[in-house]
Motif scaffolding. Structure first.
Motif, PDB file in Angstrom:
ATOM      1  N   ASN A  52       0.836  -1.189   0.000  1.00  0.00           N
ATOM      2  CA  ASN A  52       0.000   0.000   0.000  1.00  0.00           C
ATOM      3  C   ASN A  52       0.876   1.245   0.000  1.00  0.00           C
ATOM      4  O   ASN A  52       2.020   1.221   0.450  1.00  0.00           O
ATOM      5  CB  ASN A  52      -0.915   0.021   1.235  1.00  0.00           C
ATOM      6  CG  ASN A  52      -1.865  -1.160   1.263  1.00  0.00           C
ATOM      7  OD1 ASN A  52      -2.527  -1.442   0.276  1.00  0.00           O
ATOM      8  ND2 ASN A  52      -1.920  -1.856   2.388  1.00  0.00           N
ATOM      9  N   LYS A  53       0.326   2.363  -0.476  1.00  0.00           N
ATOM     10  CA  LYS A  53       1.093   3.602  -0.467  1.00  0.00           C
ATOM     11  C   LYS A  53       1.072   4.282   0.904  1.00  0.00           C
ATOM     12  O   LYS A  53       1.775   5.254   1.125  1.00  0.00           O
ATOM     13  CB  LYS A  53       0.566   4.561  -1.529  1.00  0.00           C
ATOM     14  CG  LYS A  53      -0.863   5.027  -1.308  1.00  0.00           C
ATOM     15  CD  LYS A  53      -1.257   5.994  -2.426  1.00  0.00           C
ATOM     16  CE  LYS A  53      -2.674   6.505  -2.233  1.00  0.00           C
ATOM     17  NZ  LYS A  53      -3.054   7.456  -3.309  1.00  0.00           N
ATOM     18  N   PHE A  54       0.263   3.744   1.809  1.00  0.00           N
ATOM     19  CA  PHE A  54       0.260   4.254   3.189  1.00  0.00           C
ATOM     20  C   PHE A  54       0.979   3.255   4.089  1.00  0.00           C
ATOM     21  O   PHE A  54       1.060   2.064   3.783  1.00  0.00           O
ATOM     22  CB  PHE A  54      -1.160   4.514   3.686  1.00  0.00           C
ATOM     23  CG  PHE A  54      -2.056   3.304   3.677  1.00  0.00           C
ATOM     24  CD1 PHE A  54      -2.123   2.443   4.760  1.00  0.00           C
ATOM     25  CD2 PHE A  54      -2.852   3.020   2.567  1.00  0.00           C
ATOM     26  CE1 PHE A  54      -2.950   1.331   4.758  1.00  0.00           C
ATOM     27  CE2 PHE A  54      -3.683   1.900   2.547  1.00  0.00           C
ATOM     28  CZ  PHE A  54      -3.729   1.056   3.640  1.00  0.00           C
ATOM     29  N   LYS A  55       1.491   3.757   5.196  1.00  0.00           N
ATOM     30  CA  LYS A  55       2.248   2.913   6.116  1.00  0.00           C
ATOM     31  C   LYS A  55       1.411   2.433   7.300  1.00  0.00           C
ATOM     32  O   LYS A  55       1.697   1.376   7.866  1.00  0.00           O
ATOM     33  CB  LYS A  55       3.482   3.660   6.625  1.00  0.00           C
ATOM     34  CG  LYS A  55       4.523   3.914   5.551  1.00  0.00           C
ATOM     35  CD  LYS A  55       5.764   4.556   6.159  1.00  0.00           C
ATOM     36  CE  LYS A  55       6.857   4.747   5.105  1.00  0.00           C
ATOM     37  NZ  LYS A  55       8.078   5.362   5.693  1.00  0.00           N
ATOM     38  N   HIS A  56       0.422   3.241   7.693  1.00  0.00           N
ATOM     39  CA  HIS A  56      -0.362   2.898   8.876  1.00  0.00           C
ATOM     40  C   HIS A  56      -1.831   3.282   8.669  1.00  0.00           C
ATOM     41  O   HIS A  56      -2.153   4.152   7.853  1.00  0.00           O
ATOM     42  CB  HIS A  56       0.166   3.621  10.123  1.00  0.00           C
ATOM     43  CG  HIS A  56       1.569   3.286  10.481  1.00  0.00           C
ATOM     44  ND1 HIS A  56       2.645   4.032  10.051  1.00  0.00           N
ATOM     45  CD2 HIS A  56       2.082   2.265  11.212  1.00  0.00           C
ATOM     46  CE1 HIS A  56       3.768   3.494  10.510  1.00  0.00           C
ATOM     47  NE2 HIS A  56       3.451   2.422  11.216  1.00  0.00           N
TER      48      HIS A  56
END
Length: 474
Positions: A52-56
């Protein structure tokens, strides 16, 4: 630049997070959109599963309640946003990387998770809290295997215990029961397990999500400190054995239902109604006098619609009767059972007065969120303490009880006896059954003329409760 008050509906929107005082400020690239979330409302931060392009993903509680109470309720929701970056201080305090053992799947010898929705508790918020908060939370945590049980009557929890929870305990199966209820639901679980005649092998873990009126147990173990506190405890807490007391009665004792003193037992109810086995169990409170009377008088359909205010309304009528009569003086002999630690034995002590106004023994500190009845009680320490005062004027009684809202200052009043005990006995000397009503964890029992009640700490520990506090010193 715009500020959003709701969750981003598009999963493609990601934020960068920074901490500003007591809030987390989340903004998109170029500050085109941002959110400001109180740290106290953040439940947890989940790491991305990769790709995903997000980490959290950050989960937080959001409500539309304008009353300022900020409790879990019908207007509260669990929301989420995706983070591209997050400060280390936020991650260190809120990151959730491993599912707690009491929530792990039953696959390969794990835990069987049950959710009980008590539809009649408090103001009827349990279904909404499950739908808008708990169910989404379990989904985000990937807790997919759980059974949901919705109460249909006052007997549902007892029936579930006999048909499902107790047999699984006997079979050595690990269980977690997420209980959306008040103290009454917990009392039903306690009584079903402790009245069962066989030896149980594996104590179930109970995770309490408070939706009742008083929520004494939840208040006393810190579940009402913040709206998210019960959820945080579910995620990060650990099982602690639940201390219990046993209340025995003379043979004519029976339950009081909706103000009715005399009736036949209902199918599935506690063995208390069977005269050959008049015993019940509790984990919160056993009382007589003003407390028991106001619980009994307020436990009607007409009163319950007022929520917690019903207790104050009933107390006013008891202290200042509308017919102009005097406040009742409760007659009986109270015997305290104490322990001599030096000699290793128990002994009895009779309370000097024969007339009483307030008699209450408890295993917890708070009867309501701010009503600290036993300030010396530590969470789940298993110590039984009694609070007693004799007949005083209605004004003095209100003054004493109001001091309990000031961090338990009532115990310093010269009229109040506050002491640790092993148990106590009441021999009732009342002709009118109305004044022989006692309260066991919100359930009301009327004792027959010339009857008695005896309360003692129970040595067995058959249930665990999920707690986030330190292990108690027992």
């Amino acid at each position: 630049m715009t500020e959003s008050t709701n969750t981003c509906t598009s999963s493609s929107i990601c934020f960068d997070a920074v901490i500003v005082e007591e809030h987390v400020r989340c903004s998109t690239t170029g500050n085109q959109e941002y959110l400001t979330i109180p740290i106290d409302d953040i439940v947890c931060v989940l790491p991305s599963d990769g790709g995903n392009k997000f980490k959290h993903t950050m989960l937080f509680i959001q409500g539309n309640d304008t009353s300022g109470t900020k409790d879990l309720g019908n207007s509260t929701r669990l929301e989420r946003i995706h983070l591209k970056s997050a400060p280390s201080s936020l991650l260190s305090s809120h990151i959730y990387t491993e599912t707690a053992s009491h929530l792990r799947s039953s696959t390969n010898g794990g835990t069987r998770v049950h959710v009980i929705i008590s539809t009649g508790s408090g103001m009827g918020m349990a279904k909404s809290i499950f739908s808008h908060i708990l169910q989404p939370l379990l989904g985000y945590l990937r807790v997919a295997e759980y059974e949901v049980h919705e109460t249909k009557s006052a007997c549902t929890i007892t029936e579930l215990c006999h048909s499902l929870f107790i047999p699984q305990s006997e079979a050595g199966i690990l269980q977690t029961i997420i209980l959306l209820s008040g103290d009454g639901g917990l009392c039903d679980l306690i009584n079903a397990f402790y009245n069962y005649p066989m030896t149980l092998h594996v104590p179930p873990n109970i995770s309490l999500i408070p939706v009742g009126t008083g929520n004494a147990m939840a208040s006393s173990i810190g579940l009402l400190a913040q709206p998210k506190a019960a959820l945080m405890t579910l995620l990060r807490g650990s099982p602690v054995s639940l201390p219990v007391f046993a209340a025995s009665f003379s043979s004519g004792a029976s339950y009081v239902i909706d103000g009715c003193l005399d009736r036949e037992p209902l199918i599935g109810e506690s063995p208390l109604l069977e005269h050959h086995c008049p015993k019940t169990y509790g984990g919160v409170v056993a009382s007589w006098g003003i407390h028991a009377a106001l619980v009994a008088d307020s436990d009607t359909v007409d009163y319950r619609k007022f929520g917690a205010d019903r207790f104050k309304m009933a107390a006013k009528e008891l202290l200042f009767p509308s017919d102009g009569s005097e406040t009742h003086k409760y007659s009986g002999i109270i015997t305290l059972i104490r322990s001599s630690h030096q000699e290793g034995r128990e002994y009895e002590e009779i309370v000097g007065c024969r007339e009483h106004m307030y008699v209450l023994a408890t295993l917890v500190s708070n009867l309501e969120k701010d009503f600290m009845i036993s300030p010396h009680s530590a969470p789940l320490d298993g110590r039984l303490r009694i609070i007693h005062f004799p007949p005083v004027s209605p004004e003095r009684a209100m003054q004493i009880l109001s001091a309990a809202y000031q961090k338990g200052q009532h115990v310093n009043d010269e009229n109040v006896m506050y002491s640790e005990i092993e148990g106590f006995r009441i021999d009732f000397q009342e002709v009118d059954g109305r004044w022989r009503r006692v309260c066991i964890d919100g359930k009301v029992v009327v004792v027959e003329d010339g009857g008695w009640m005896e309360v003692r700490k129970e040595r067995r520990r058959l249930l665990n409760i999920i707690s986030s506090g330190p292990s108690p010193r027992v």
